[in-house]
Design a protein around this motif. Structure first.
Motif, PDB file in Angstrom:
ATOM      1  N   GLU A 471       0.833  -1.195   0.000  1.00 23.61           N
ATOM      2  CA  GLU A 471       0.000   0.000   0.000  1.00 23.61           C
ATOM      3  C   GLU A 471       0.873   1.252   0.000  1.00 23.61           C
ATOM      4  O   GLU A 471       0.618   2.204  -0.744  1.00 23.61           O
ATOM      5  N   LEU A 472       1.895   1.264   0.832  1.00 24.69           N
ATOM      6  CA  LEU A 472       2.776   2.425   0.915  1.00 24.69           C
ATOM      7  C   LEU A 472       3.501   2.676  -0.398  1.00 24.69           C
ATOM      8  O   LEU A 472       3.586   3.814  -0.867  1.00 24.69           O
ATOM      9  N   THR A 473       4.037   1.612  -0.996  1.00 21.70           N
ATOM     10  CA  THR A 473       4.781   1.800  -2.249  1.00 21.70           C
ATOM     11  C   THR A 473       3.846   2.062  -3.418  1.00 21.70           C
ATOM     12  O   THR A 473       4.229   2.726  -4.388  1.00 21.70           O
ATOM     13  N   GLY A 474       2.605   1.559  -3.342  1.00 17.42           N
ATOM     14  CA  GLY A 474       1.674   1.718  -4.455  1.00 17.42           C
ATOM     15  C   GLY A 474       0.930   3.027  -4.459  1.00 17.42           C
ATOM     16  O   GLY A 474       0.556   3.523  -5.522  1.00 17.42           O
ATOM     17  N   VAL A 475       0.704   3.604  -3.269  1.00 22.49           N
ATOM     18  CA  VAL A 475      -0.151   4.781  -3.154  1.00 22.49           C
ATOM     19  C   VAL A 475       0.642   6.064  -2.941  1.00 22.49           C
ATOM     20  O   VAL A 475       0.252   7.129  -3.418  1.00 22.49           O
ATOM     21  N   CYS A 476       1.763   5.968  -2.226  1.00 16.98           N
ATOM     22  CA  CYS A 476       2.464   7.167  -1.757  1.00 16.98           C
ATOM     23  C   CYS A 476       3.546   7.638  -2.727  1.00 16.98           C
ATOM     24  O   CYS A 476       4.127   6.843  -3.467  1.00 16.98           O
ATOM     25  N   ASP A 477       3.826   8.931  -2.672  1.00 16.35           N
ATOM     26  CA  ASP A 477       4.926   9.509  -3.442  1.00 16.35           C
ATOM     27  C   ASP A 477       6.249   9.292  -2.717  1.00 16.35           C
ATOM     28  O   ASP A 477       7.258   8.964  -3.312  1.00 16.35           O
ATOM     29  N   ARG A 478       6.223   9.520  -1.405  1.00 22.08           N
ATOM     30  CA  ARG A 478       7.384   9.287  -0.557  1.00 22.08           C
ATOM     31  C   ARG A 478       6.930   8.566   0.700  1.00 22.08           C
ATOM     32  O   ARG A 478       5.759   8.631   1.072  1.00 22.08           O
ATOM     33  N   VAL A 479       7.858   7.887   1.358  1.00 20.14           N
ATOM     34  CA  VAL A 479       7.561   7.213   2.614  1.00 20.14           C
ATOM     35  C   VAL A 479       8.622   7.609   3.641  1.00 20.14           C
ATOM     36  O   VAL A 479       9.826   7.528   3.367  1.00 20.14           O
ATOM     37  N   VAL A 480       8.168   8.046   4.806  1.00 20.63           N
ATOM     38  CA  VAL A 480       9.063   8.358   5.927  1.00 20.63           C
ATOM     39  C   VAL A 480       9.016   7.171   6.886  1.00 20.63           C
ATOM     40  O   VAL A 480       7.937   6.747   7.303  1.00 20.63           O
ATOM     41  N   VAL A 481      10.175   6.635   7.212  1.00 18.83           N
ATOM     42  CA  VAL A 481      10.271   5.471   8.095  1.00 18.83           C
ATOM     43  C   VAL A 481      10.519   5.935   9.518  1.00 18.83           C
ATOM     44  O   VAL A 481      11.428   6.732   9.776  1.00 18.83           O
ATOM     45  N   LEU A 482       9.688   5.431  10.446  1.00 20.07           N
ATOM     46  CA  LEU A 482       9.848   5.750  11.868  1.00 20.07           C
ATOM     47  C   LEU A 482      10.408   4.543  12.611  1.00 20.07           C
ATOM     48  O   LEU A 482      10.079   3.399  12.290  1.00 20.07           O
ATOM     49  N   ARG A 483      11.219   4.824  13.585  1.00 20.27           N
ATOM     50  CA  ARG A 483      11.744   3.777  14.463  1.00 20.27           C
ATOM     51  C   ARG A 483      11.941   4.380  15.845  1.00 20.27           C
ATOM     52  O   ARG A 483      12.606   5.405  15.985  1.00 20.27           O
ATOM     53  N   GLU A 484      11.300   3.761  16.841  1.00 23.51           N
ATOM     54  CA  GLU A 484      11.398   4.219  18.239  1.00 23.51           C
ATOM     55  C   GLU A 484      11.057   5.707  18.371  1.00 23.51           C
ATOM     56  O   GLU A 484      11.711   6.449  19.105  1.00 23.51           O
ATOM     57  N   GLY A 485      10.024   6.131  17.667  1.00 27.39           N
ATOM     58  CA  GLY A 485       9.554   7.505  17.780  1.00 27.39           C
ATOM     59  C   GLY A 485      10.336   8.529  16.995  1.00 27.39           C
ATOM     60  O   GLY A 485      10.080   9.735  17.124  1.00 27.39           O
ATOM     61  N   ARG A 486      11.284   8.084  16.171  1.00 23.91           N
ATOM     62  CA  ARG A 486      12.114   9.007  15.389  1.00 23.91           C
ATOM     63  C   ARG A 486      11.973   8.715  13.896  1.00 23.91           C
ATOM     64  O   ARG A 486      11.796   7.557  13.502  1.00 23.91           O
TER      65      ARG A 486
END
Length: 517
Positions: A471-486
């Motif tokens: 869904e993220l790769t199919g719908v979004c222009d960019r994706v921001v990855v979060l890890r441990e609140g960052r």
């Protein structure tokens, strides 16, 4: 596999509610050591058929045989004694009780004196949780867990029953990829032990990977059966909806170079009273342009939901550091009303508890956020309410018997459309979405994606958190990855796929030409 006698055989099963036929002469079998996928749109009858098997629904016509012997269950306890257990999509947990108490509710281990053996219960709960791959304290109240963690508790609870037939209804709907992978390992162990598994899911990639057979229901009838290892997503989708589903994700948007709408810089929240299990923003930076769809990826506990809640003003109260700007103006919403005034709308993760008043009508749920706008001198004209609700239903393709129908009577996909439609009525500049297609069938997904493309083309910015990498790769222009609140990485979906997203979410090294931060 075909010469193996079925553990369970359901023949001629029919079930009606009033004048509505939910199941029509359905045939379904489960064999030892197989995963049998059950597919269909929301409202096709999948859950009803499985609730009949699990003893949760009675008053049906037809026959159920276990090991060749006819049975008629008087309730779920009878089915469990016969070795059948169901993990429902609607999590049947008691919020005020602990994880361990929920797992063993009604089956608590006892000492020789008949008192509760709490130590043995906690030890057994830890072993079951470890088996599902989740690190949870068994003493924690379930009400403090996120939806994905609650899902894992229900799976541990089902495993505690040592069922011969395990029914899993959308078990990964709230699980990020790493947790889903652990569940797949548990399923492999179960099938190797000879258990039969019924797997209900809208995720085609999971079906092809896990299942041996796939049965498709449409309008309460069995319309197709496939070898799941050879079935294509197009075949399954066409059987489910009765028509061809063209291009699920659309053609992309490419508005990342538009005017800045939302700018988040080093956002962190220090809560006044920390809530166990929550991962508050601890240093998040991102940007959403007008007309752009930006995704939020991350494992369970990465802080995706908490970020969206903070931006909407429903997060944990506390001291902010960093900045949030909308249209260049610094904002700090203290609640939903203030967020709505700024032009921010929010579709929450759990539509049934946070998004809808299930007992109230579709009309009331649809216009809830705009009553003040359509009122005249403090009075809401009924005709204006109906026009707003009906135009929303038509725009989103909501299938319903009438606007007076309770929202709880709709299928999952139509419930989600009501929540989405209510938010769109506010005419937002920024739309926040938390797993908006969780438990939604392929036809409804396609319609939701089409709608997101439509509103993005109108200049609305979208921030979409999802546990589905496709869904993220199919719908979004960019994706921001979060890890441990960052925020730890930003990927352009034109240049990075699901494997890169998963690697970034898990903290593994990956060489990405689309990496910008």
């Amino acid at each position: 596999m075909t010469d193996r006698a079925p553990l369970v055989a359901m023949t001629g099963i029919s079930k009606s509610y009033g004048g509505v036929r939910a199941i029509r002469d359905a045939e379904f079998t489960v064999r030892a050591g197989e995963v049998h996928a059950l597919l269909g749109e929301n409202g096709a009858g999948k859950s009803t058929l499985m609730k009949v098997l699990a003893g949760e629904v009675g008053g049906y016509r037809g026959e159920i045989r276990i090991d060749g012997e006819p049975v008629r269950f008087g309730g779920p306890a009878d089915a469990q004694r016969a070795g059948i257990s169901m993990i429902s999509q609607e999590l049947d947990l008691v919020p005020a009780l602990s994880v361990a108490e929920n797992i063993f509710l009604g089956r608590e281990p006892r000492t020789r004196l008949g008192t509760l053996d709490r130590r043995r219960m906690l030890t057994a709960a830890r072993e079951l949780l470890a088996r599902t791959g989740v690190d949870l304290e068994p003493k924690r109240p379930v009400e403090h867990l996120r939806t994905g963690e609650q899902q894992l508790v229900t799976i541990a609870k089902a495993l505690s029953l040592d069922a011969r037939v395990l029914i899993m209804d959308e078990p990964t709907s709230a699980l990020p990829p790493a947790e889903a992978e652990q569940l797949f390992r548990v399923i492999a162990e179960l099938r190797a032990s000879g258990a039969g598994i019924v797997y209900i899911s809208h995720r085609m990639a999971e079906i092809g990977r896990l299942a041996d057979r796939a049965t498709v229901l449409r309008n309460g009838r069995v319309v197709a059966e496939f070898d799941a290892r050879e079935m294509t997503a197009e075949q399954a989708s066409e059987a489910m909806v009765g028509r061809r589903v063209d291009q699920l994700y659309g053609t992309g948007h490419g508005r990342a170079d538009g005017l800045a709408l939302l700018e988040v810089e080093h956002l962190a929240v220090r809560p006044r009273r920390p809530v166990p299990g929550r991962r508050e923003p601890a240093g998040i930076s991102l940007r959403v342009a007008e007309g752009e769809i930006v995704g939020l990826a991350g494992l369970l506990g990465s802080g995706r939901t908490e970020l969206l809640e903070t931006l909407y003003g429903v997060g944990t109260p506390g001291r902010w550091t960093g900045r949030v700007r909308l249209h260049g103006k610094e904002i700090h919403p203290k609640g939903p009303r203030e967020a709505l005034r700024h032009g921010i709308a929010f579709v929450p993760e759990d539509r049934r508890t946070s998004g809808l008043a299930l007992e109230h009508s579709v009309l009331a749920n649809t216009v809830l956020s705009v009553v003040g706008r359509i009122a005249r001198f403090g009075v809401v004209p009924a005709a204006r309410e109906r026009r707003a609700a009906m135009s929303t239903a038509e725009r989103l393709g909501i299938t319903l018997s009438g606007l007076a129908a309770p929202a709880g009577s709709l299928s999952g996909g139509n419930q989600q459309k009501v929540v989405l439609g209510r938010n769109l009525l506010t005419e937002p500049a920024l739309l926040l979405l938390d797993d908006p297609t969780r438990g939604v069938d392929v036809g409804a997904k396609a319609e939701i994606y089409r709608l997101l493309a439509e509103i993005a083309a109108q200049g609305v910015g979208v921030l979409l958190a999802s546990s589905e990498l496709a869904e993220l790769t199919g719908v979004c222009d960019r994706v921001v990855v979060l890890r441990e609140g960052r925020s730890v990485r930003e990927l352009h979906t034109a240049e990075a796929g699901e494997a890169e997203l998963l690697a970034a979410s898990m903290g593994e090294a990956a060489t990405l030409s689309g990496e910008t931060g």
